[in-house]
Scaffold this active site. Structure first.
Site, mmCIF file in Angstrom:
data_model
loop_
_atom_site.group_PDB
_atom_site.id
_atom_site.type_symbol
_atom_site.label_atom_id
_atom_site.label_comp_id
_atom_site.label_asym_id
_atom_site.label_seq_id
_atom_site.Cartn_x
_atom_site.Cartn_y
_atom_site.Cartn_z
ATOM 1 N N ALA A 149 0.823 -1.210 0.000
ATOM 2 C CA ALA A 149 0.000 0.000 0.000
ATOM 3 C C ALA A 149 0.858 1.261 0.000
ATOM 4 C CB ALA A 149 -0.909 -0.001 1.227
ATOM 5 N N LYS A 150 2.104 1.139 0.442
ATOM 6 C CA LYS A 150 3.043 2.266 0.509
ATOM 7 C C LYS A 150 2.396 3.501 1.116
ATOM 8 C CE LYS A 150 5.937 0.504 -3.260
ATOM 9 N NZ LYS A 150 5.116 -0.597 -3.782
ATOM 10 N N ARG A 151 1.632 3.305 2.196
ATOM 11 C CA ARG A 151 0.980 4.413 2.858
ATOM 12 C C ARG A 151 1.966 5.178 3.725
ATOM 13 N NH1 ARG A 151 -2.346 2.661 -0.530
ATOM 14 N NH2 ARG A 151 -4.542 2.382 -0.056
#
Lengths: 253, 253
Positions: free
Chosen positions: A83-85
């Protein structure tokens, strides 16, 4: 899942293959087929949320159903939300709930740019992992990640040294692109006893053998992700996954 | 929407208020009420995707419907997806399609960590904006963002100088937290003619007046985001929005 349990799975299968479930357009039926065919050769699955979001709320539903399918049928596989949040405290908490409560992922990928308090809410969930981007496989990784800091080290190295203090090796791993062989060595040196998630072999051209040689520890401690070269393989995902796992097995004694 | 059009809206309303649609649990009816009450005082809306994702696919559906509602009823308001995404080329393209095609956002917030090729796919969409995180409002922003580079400048400053070459001031703006007054000045100095999106007034304690003084240009070029202090206001979102806008209007001649 603990580091020990995941490493045991890796040793048993002589494989550290993570299959990236990045299909476009997304489809639960296609995912099920990919999962069933690749499960014997893979230890982890990693859907990238971008592909599911691009299909709107139906795509998001497909992601939720895919997670439930893997959880019920293949409970010993490690499940990563790519998700690379990265957001501030109260918002990070919402993301953590999304991926760890609503969906039962084991781990989520996060961007380090906003610092410790953007990852802390994820660490409140027991037995869950965060996977921090440090050195990615894209050409522009050199824009900032490898830029030199005042103290002489690269930004990504500073991030590893800082994040090493945030959580133990049972809770925090790093993303390192396979397209930078020399740098995998350096990441391993900076994080000698942590899991590394390594994308970039397959379509992006990184070498499985080089990654195994530079990044694997005696225990294992790596997950090598392959997405397109498996899910779009002309020989089928099962055969492709078997072939990738076959290139990993000689590195297990 | 062009920079000129957005600045005209700002001048007409004497307000640069952006309302953060961060409600938990999410609800289309609540959003509609907030939007209807705040529309006269606001020039932009910014839902943070985290809150919608936390409600699963129904939350994502609520996000899509909220966007459609604003688009149909308030077409001159600027619409920001606060997603803080950042991923490599083919994946970034999926995110761009999500926010610019499937949903008709004007802009999306992105993390700069992965460099140019993680933002380039978003720039392929005409009349759409990217909003790059440079200096955020959370305490841990000092972990990396303000770290000193070899050349003597801070990382965030290096990012601004680099990203200034990626796209013109009609396509790229920066996020700067309002909790760091002195630094707003420095960001404005590094990006004299670009829009700044400024969160952190309201609950996080930044000063509206300080932001207006340090960041506003003659044309406008700022959006000040307020989320909780409006959507959770005991006096109601309309009254709260009017009050925030009222503190901005003296800075317009």
């Amino acid at each position: 899942m603990t580091r020990q349990t995941l490493n045991r799975e890796i040793q048993n299968k002589k494989s550290c293959l993570c299959v990236g479930l990045d299909v476009s357009p997304v489809s639960l039926e296609i995912n099920k087929r990919i999962i069933d065919q690749t499960a014997p050769y893979a230890v982890a699955y990693k859907p990238n949320t971008a592909f599911y979001e691009a299909a709107g709320w139906k795509g998001w539903k497909c992601l939720e159903e895919t997670v439930m399918y893997i959880r019920s049928k293949y409970p010993s596989h490690f499940l990563i939300a790519d998700a690379k949040r990265g957001d501030i405290g109260n918002t990070a908490r919402e993301y953590a709930r999304t991926f760890f409560e609503r969906m039962d992922f084991d781990a989520v990928t996060l961007s380090p740019y906003m610092g410790y308090d953007s990852v802390a809410p994820f660490l409140e969930f027991e037995n869950k992992w965060i996977i921090l981007l440090v050195l990615t496989s894209n050409p522009s990784a050199t824009d900032f990640q490898t830029a030199e800091m005042k103290e002489g080290q690269s930004l990504y190295r500073k991030i590893i040294e800082t994040a090493n203090t945030w959580a133990g090796n049972d809770r925090l791993m790093y993303v390192t692109g396979a397209t930078r062989g020399e740098m995998i060595k350096q990441v391993r040196e900076a994080a000698p006893d942590r899991f590394l998630l390594i994308p970039g072999v397959g379509t992006q051209g990184g070498s499985v053998e080089e990654v195994m040689r530079y990044a694997k520890t005696q225990q294992g401690d790596i997950l090598i992700n392959v997405s397109r070269a498996i899910v779009q393989s002309p020989e089928g995902p099962g055969a492709a996954a078997r072939s990738f796992a076959g290139r990993m097995s000689p590195f297990f004694s």
